[in-house]
Design a protein around this motif. Structure first.
Motif, PDB file in Angstrom:
ATOM      1  N   UNK A 158      79.831  55.947 -22.948  1.00  9.67           N
ATOM      2  CA  UNK A 158      80.939  56.431 -22.107  1.00  9.67           C
ATOM      3  C   UNK A 158      80.891  57.952 -21.998  1.00  9.67           C
ATOM      4  N   UNK A 159      80.682  58.617 -23.119  1.00  8.42           N
ATOM      5  CA  UNK A 159      80.664  60.086 -23.123  1.00  8.42           C
ATOM      6  C   UNK A 159      79.522  60.625 -22.265  1.00  8.42           C
ATOM      7  N   UNK A 160      78.329  60.092 -22.442  1.00  8.62           N
ATOM      8  CA  UNK A 160      77.175  60.585 -21.678  1.00  8.62           C
ATOM      9  C   UNK A 160      77.364  60.310 -20.185  1.00  8.62           C
ATOM     10  N   UNK A 161      77.817  59.121 -19.835  1.00  9.59           N
ATOM     11  CA  UNK A 161      78.048  58.806 -18.417  1.00  9.59           C
ATOM     12  C   UNK A 161      79.136  59.700 -17.825  1.00  9.59           C
ATOM     13  N   UNK A 162      80.183  59.956 -18.595  1.00 10.51           N
ATOM     14  CA  UNK A 162      81.271  60.808 -18.105  1.00 10.51           C
ATOM     15  C   UNK A 162      80.799  62.239 -17.880  1.00 10.51           C
ATOM     16  N   UNK A 163      80.021  62.756 -18.809  1.00 14.02           N
ATOM     17  CA  UNK A 163      79.504  64.128 -18.660  1.00 14.02           C
ATOM     18  C   UNK A 163      78.571  64.215 -17.449  1.00 14.02           C
ATOM     19  N   UNK A 164      77.660  63.258 -17.320  1.00 15.22           N
ATOM     20  CA  UNK A 164      76.762  63.250 -16.151  1.00 15.22           C
ATOM     21  C   UNK A 164      77.550  63.120 -14.850  1.00 15.22           C
ATOM     22  N   UNK A 165      78.511  62.205 -14.839  1.00 12.46           N
ATOM     23  CA  UNK A 165      79.312  61.982 -13.631  1.00 12.46           C
ATOM     24  C   UNK A 165      80.116  63.227 -13.260  1.00 12.46           C
ATOM     25  N   UNK A 166      80.695  63.877 -14.260  1.00  7.01           N
ATOM     26  CA  UNK A 166      81.473  65.088 -13.988  1.00  7.01           C
ATOM     27  C   UNK A 166      80.579  66.199 -13.443  1.00  7.01           C
ATOM     28  N   UNK A 167      79.402  66.351 -14.010  1.00  9.57           N
ATOM     29  CA  UNK A 167      78.482  67.399 -13.540  1.00  9.57           C
ATOM     30  C   UNK A 167      78.014  67.121 -12.115  1.00  9.57           C
ATOM     31  N   UNK A 168      77.528  65.913 -11.861  1.00  8.63           N
ATOM     32  CA  UNK A 168      77.090  65.572 -10.508  1.00  8.63           C
ATOM     33  C   UNK A 168      78.252  65.634  -9.521  1.00  8.63           C
ATOM     34  N   UNK A 169      79.408  65.143  -9.930  1.00  9.03           N
ATOM     35  CA  UNK A 169      80.581  65.144  -9.046  1.00  9.03           C
ATOM     36  C   UNK A 169      81.038  66.549  -8.692  1.00  9.03           C
ATOM     37  N   UNK A 170      81.072  67.430  -9.681  1.00 10.53           N
ATOM     38  CA  UNK A 170      81.504  68.809  -9.433  1.00 10.53           C
ATOM     39  C   UNK A 170      80.549  69.523  -8.486  1.00 10.53           C
ATOM     40  N   UNK A 171      79.262  69.422  -8.759  1.00 13.16           N
ATOM     41  CA  UNK A 171      78.272  70.055  -7.881  1.00 13.16           C
ATOM     42  C   UNK A 171      78.372  69.484  -6.465  1.00 13.16           C
ATOM     43  N   UNK A 172      78.533  68.193  -6.375  1.00 10.47           N
ATOM     44  CA  UNK A 172      78.602  67.524  -5.079  1.00 10.47           C
ATOM     45  C   UNK A 172      79.841  67.954  -4.286  1.00 10.47           C
ATOM     46  N   UNK A 173      80.980  67.992  -4.937  1.00 12.87           N
ATOM     47  CA  UNK A 173      82.222  68.396  -4.253  1.00 12.87           C
ATOM     48  C   UNK A 173      82.144  69.853  -3.804  1.00 12.87           C
ATOM     49  N   UNK A 174      81.652  70.726  -4.663  1.00 12.21           N
ATOM     50  CA  UNK A 174      81.538  72.138  -4.284  1.00 12.21           C
ATOM     51  C   UNK A 174      80.591  72.313  -3.098  1.00 12.21           C
ATOM     52  N   UNK A 175      79.480  71.591  -3.111  1.00 15.14           N
ATOM     53  CA  UNK A 175      78.547  71.650  -1.989  1.00 15.14           C
ATOM     54  C   UNK A 175      79.196  71.121  -0.711  1.00 15.14           C
ATOM     55  N   UNK A 176      79.862  69.984  -0.809  1.00 14.82           N
ATOM     56  CA  UNK A 176      80.486  69.375   0.372  1.00 14.82           C
ATOM     57  C   UNK A 176      81.577  70.282   0.947  1.00 14.82           C
ATOM     58  N   UNK A 177      82.390  70.871   0.099  1.00 13.96           N
ATOM     59  CA  UNK A 177      83.443  71.774   0.588  1.00 13.96           C
ATOM     60  C   UNK A 177      82.839  72.974   1.303  1.00 13.96           C
ATOM     61  N   UNK A 178      81.803  73.563   0.706  1.00 14.03           N
ATOM     62  CA  UNK A 178      81.157  74.717   1.334  1.00 14.03           C
ATOM     63  C   UNK A 178      80.525  74.316   2.663  1.00 14.03           C
ATOM     64  N   UNK A 179      79.903  73.156   2.696  1.00  8.43           N
ATOM     65  CA  UNK A 179      79.245  72.683   3.923  1.00  8.43           C
ATOM     66  C   UNK A 179      80.262  72.443   5.034  1.00  8.43           C
ATOM     67  N   UNK A 180      81.395  71.841   4.700  1.00 12.03           N
ATOM     68  CA  UNK A 180      82.433  71.587   5.702  1.00 12.03           C
ATOM     69  C   UNK A 180      83.068  72.901   6.154  1.00 12.03           C
ATOM     70  N   UNK A 181      83.341  73.802   5.229  1.00  7.69           N
ATOM     71  CA  UNK A 181      83.946  75.092   5.594  1.00  7.69           C
ATOM     72  C   UNK A 181      83.044  75.918   6.506  1.00  7.69           C
ATOM     73  N   UNK A 182      81.738  75.731   6.390  1.00  7.84           N
ATOM     74  CA  UNK A 182      80.794  76.489   7.215  1.00  7.84           C
ATOM     75  C   UNK A 182      80.309  75.701   8.422  1.00  7.84           C
ATOM     76  N   UNK A 183      80.858  74.545   8.656  1.00  4.50           N
ATOM     77  CA  UNK A 183      80.414  73.684   9.753  1.00  4.50           C
ATOM     78  C   UNK A 183      80.645  74.376  11.097  1.00  4.50           C
TER      79      UNK A 183
END
Length: 186
Positions: A158-183
């Motif tokens: 659970x801990x390893x999956x949560x850490x991986x998910x949080x890292x991938x999710x954070x990077x993904x959300x930040x990228x998506x927000x920047x991409x939409x803001x610059x669309x």
């Protein structure tokens, strides 16, 4: 399945899903935050209860101990939220704007095949520790060779999956927000 479906349902094509309202959506203050946050919330509102109920009910019907059912349910719910976040960046990087034929005379805007493949690989990678940590076969093998108790493997998964998910999710959300803001429209 609930984890994968939750992300694919609303957030795997965040920009393409907006369709004709995309220009007006992009005129809103902080459109990235609004679009990305709204799609994640929509996916989580649908995916959390359905996945939680499905995992708990199927777990109770299985021969697994109740503590395993409880930890698997909690781990699945954590990954549900993360899967929606993970899908946003992939959907923003690989959007599809044109409708495709989904059946006979019906057309819909669905995520691209590349987005589905990339999303499936990332969610699979993130889910592996959770699934392996809850596997009776793996727990028996590891306990007999190395020695840790099944509880340690389960919590570690659970801990390893949560850490991986949080890292991938954070990077993904930040990228998506920047991409939409610059669309920009061509």
């Amino acid at each position: 399945c609930g984890v994968w479906i939750t992300g694919a349902l609303f957030t795997l094509n965040v920009v393409g899903n907006e369709g004709a309202v995309l220009p007006s959506t992009l005129l809103a203050p902080e459109p990235g935050r609004a679009i990305i946050g709204g799609h994640i919330a929509a996916g989580a509102l649908v995916g959390l209860p359905l996945t939680g109920i499905a995992v708990a009910v199927l777990g109770v019907l299985s021969p697994q101990p109740m503590w395993v059912v409880a930890t698997l349910t909690v781990g699945s719910l954590l990954l549900v939220v993360a899967s929606a976040a993970i899908a946003t960046g992939i959907g923003a990087a690989l959007p599809r704007y044109e409708a495709v034929s989904v059946s006979r005379s019906r057309k819909a805007i669905v995520p691209s095949t590349f987005a589905f493949v990339a999303y499936s690989l990332v969610v699979g990678l993130v889910s592996v520790p959770l699934v392996v940590g809850h596997s009776q076969w793996v727990a028996t093998y590891v306990a007999s060779t190395i020695g840790p108790a099944r509880v340690t493997l389960t919590v570690g998964g659970i801990v390893v999956s949560t850490v991986l998910a949080a890292a991938f999710g954070l990077v993904s959300v930040l990228y998506a927000r920047r991409r939409v803001d610059r669309f920009q429209f061509d």
